[in-house]
Scaffold this active site. Structure first.
Site, short mmCIF file in Angstrom:
data_model
loop_
_atom_site.label_atom_id
_atom_site.label_comp_id
_atom_site.label_asym_id
_atom_site.label_seq_id
_atom_site.Cartn_x
_atom_site.Cartn_y
_atom_site.Cartn_z
N LYS A 112 -4.95 0.29 11.29
CA LYS A 112 -5.13 -0.60 10.42
C LYS A 112 -6.55 -0.74 10.62
O LYS A 112 -7.44 -0.79 9.97
CB LYS A 112 -4.84 -2.14 9.82
CG LYS A 112 -3.54 -2.45 9.12
CD LYS A 112 -3.24 -3.80 9.28
CE LYS A 112 -2.03 -4.27 8.19
NZ LYS A 112 -0.89 -5.23 8.28
N LYS A 197 5.83 4.17 5.00
CA LYS A 197 6.65 2.93 4.98
C LYS A 197 6.68 2.52 3.63
O LYS A 197 4.47 2.94 3.01
CB LYS A 197 6.26 1.82 6.50
CG LYS A 197 7.04 0.86 6.55
CD LYS A 197 6.47 0.16 6.83
CE LYS A 197 5.59 -1.06 6.25
NZ LYS A 197 5.67 -2.59 6.60
N LYS A 200 3.53 -3.51 0.51
CA LYS A 200 3.10 -3.47 0.03
C LYS A 200 1.64 -3.68 -0.73
O LYS A 200 0.97 -4.16 -1.23
CB LYS A 200 4.02 -5.20 -0.48
CG LYS A 200 2.92 -5.64 0.24
CD LYS A 200 3.60 -8.11 -0.09
CE LYS A 200 4.42 -8.61 1.41
NZ LYS A 200 4.09 -8.30 2.46
N1 AQP Z 1 9.17 -0.16 3.92
C1 AQP Z 1 9.63 -1.19 4.15
N2 AQP Z 1 11.24 -1.13 4.65
C2 AQP Z 1 12.61 -2.33 5.64
N3 AQP Z 1 11.82 -3.08 5.99
C3 AQP Z 1 10.08 -3.75 5.01
N4 AQP Z 1 9.67 -4.96 5.53
C4 AQP Z 1 8.35 -4.47 5.20
N5 AQP Z 1 7.84 -2.92 4.58
C5 AQP Z 1 9.49 -2.74 4.77
C6 AQP Z 1 10.12 -6.24 6.04
O1 AQP Z 1 9.56 -7.40 5.14
C7 AQP Z 1 9.36 -8.13 5.99
C8 AQP Z 1 7.95 -8.98 5.43
O2 AQP Z 1 7.19 -8.12 5.57
P1 AQP Z 1 5.79 -7.81 5.42
O3 AQP Z 1 5.09 -9.03 4.50
O4 AQP Z 1 4.70 -8.26 7.15
O5 AQP Z 1 4.85 -7.19 5.35
P2 AQP Z 1 4.59 -5.50 4.29
O6 AQP Z 1 5.55 -5.96 3.50
O7 AQP Z 1 4.95 -4.23 4.82
O8 AQP Z 1 2.94 -5.92 3.84
P3 AQP Z 1 1.83 -5.19 4.61
O9 AQP Z 1 0.97 -6.07 4.12
O10 AQP Z 1 1.64 -3.47 3.42
O11 AQP Z 1 2.02 -5.22 5.47
P4 AQP Z 1 1.75 -4.02 6.32
O12 AQP Z 1 0.28 -3.28 5.87
O13 AQP Z 1 0.92 -4.18 8.16
O14 AQP Z 1 2.85 -2.86 7.03
C9 AQP Z 1 9.28 -8.40 7.46
O15 AQP Z 1 10.28 -7.94 7.65
C10 AQP Z 1 8.99 -5.94 7.42
O16 AQP Z 1 9.44 -5.72 8.50
#
Ligand code: AQP
Length: 333
Positions: A112, A197, A200
């Site tokens: 990031k 991945k 969101k």
């Molecule tokens: N693609 C995914 N597959 C499996 N598990 C996922 N998680 C997130 N994406 C996947 C799991 O969901 C929980 C909450 O996630 P988060 O809010 O920490 O992260 P995010 O949804 O990935 O949001 P961001 O803001 O886009 O995060 P970054 O950019 O940091 O990746 C967690 O248990 C996560 O493992």
């Protein structure tokens, strides 16, 4: 009784990845087998450029979706991180335990940070330090297990290291937690780019299925998923990432085994159709319950969050007080 803690950050609309990687197991398994706490970890959403009104809106929406998915406030504690001061209070002590070097090694910081610099933005100091806050979220509650998707493994490892180091230096205060992952779909990939991945906070597009997408949109996104250049349905993340992602999603939805499912398909089209149907049916009740919750103006959600914060604060305070005393700080009053 085992204690479980996990969270979701309000950085975007919740995705199929959040559901399969975390939320669904919280609902179906974790809240029934442990004293479980689930949090909208809003402070983590401030580590990158953010719009205050959007964070507020997404925090409410995340809480509503957690309840719509089936978290039951009679069985578990649902709260917003910033409502419980113990997390930030403990975070500072853990910053005095962590090293600059170990935080700079965090993959998410590197990725990031690089993206922000490339876009000409400054990198917030909190992007470097937030894994310590995450450790505080977990350790403040005496957590044994942290159910997360695979992307959070490194952060839970850091949490373990900090707990062990703190206990060794100052005496036993913290339980040393471990990460748990779902058996399949622990890393749901973007449908348009199956090497990244599904996240969101990523640029919205056809590769990301949101929990609140309507059934038609969900179906179209899955039907348009990028597959691979061959035609054989193979379960092989390296050689066949697009098809493998669909197989994992289908297996997670239907309770099957992705490698066995691969043998049952002759064409990508059939696999996509069955996966689309399975995802639409899996998410239908969540969308419907979310619509019901939204129709009462959010009063029920607010009440759950108020009670959740009260319980989480009461639970965390004695452990955080013990940590303050252990490092040599005078008790107040
Ligand atoms: N693609 C995914 N597959 C499996 N598990 C996922 N998680 C997130 N994406 C996947 C799991 O969901 C929980 C909450 O996630 P988060 O809010 O920490 O992260 P995010 O949804 O990935 O949001 P961001 O803001 O886009 O995060 P970054 O950019 O940091 O990746 C967690 O248990 C996560 O493992």
């Amino acid at each position: 009784m085992k204690r479980i803690f996990s969270g979701i950050k309000p950085t975007g609309h919740l995705t199929l990845g959040n559901y399969l990687g975390a939320l669904r197991r919280w609902v179906e398994v974790d809240q029934h087998r442990a004293d479980a706490l689930f949090s909208v970890v809003d402070l983590h959403a401030l580590t990158v450029e953010h719009d205050p009104a959007r964070v507020r809106r997404l925090s409410r929406q995340a809480a509503a979706l957690m309840l719509a998915a089936g978290l039951d406030p009679e069985r578990c504690t649902v709260f917003v991180q910033s409502h419980v001061d113990a997390h930030t209070r403990l975070s500072y002590l853990l910053e005095c335990t962590a090293t600059d070097g170990e935080l700079r090694r965090m993959i998410q910081y590197k990725e990031k940070g690089t993206r922000a610099r490339a876009a000409g933005q400054s990198v917030r100091l909190s992007l470097l330090t937030y894994p310590v806050l995450m450790a505080a979220d977990i350790l403040a509650h005496g957590t044994d297990e942290v159910p997360v998707g695979e992307d959070q493994t490194q952060h839970v490892e850091l949490t373990r290291d900090l707990a062990l180091r703190f206990n060794q230096r100052y005496g036993h205060v913290f339980t040393v937690p471990r990460a748990t992952h779902p058996p399949v779909a622990a890393r749901v990939m973007d449908l348009q780019d199956p090497t990244s991945k599904m996240g969101k906070s990523h640029e919205p597009g056809n590769g990301i299925v949101y929990l609140l997408d309507d059934p038609d949109t969900t179906r179209k996104k899955v039907m348009r998923a990028v597959t691979d250049s061959g035609s054989e349905v193979r379960y092989d993340r390296e050689e066949s990432p697009g098809v493998t992602n669909l197989l994992e999603i289908l297996a997670a939805c239907s309770g099957g085994d992705p490698a066995e499912l691969a043998g049952a398909y002759r064409s990508y089209g059939d696999l996509k159709r069955d996966t689309a149907d399975a995802v639409v049916e899996l998410l239908r009740p969540v969308r419907e319950r979310h619509a019901e919750l939204a129709s009462d103006g959010g009063g029920y959600v607010d009440e759950v969050l108020r009670a959740g914060a009260e319980r989480a604060s009461a639970l965390a305070r004695p452990r955080v007080d013990a940590a303050y005393a252990a490092v040599g700080l005078l008790p107040a009053g």
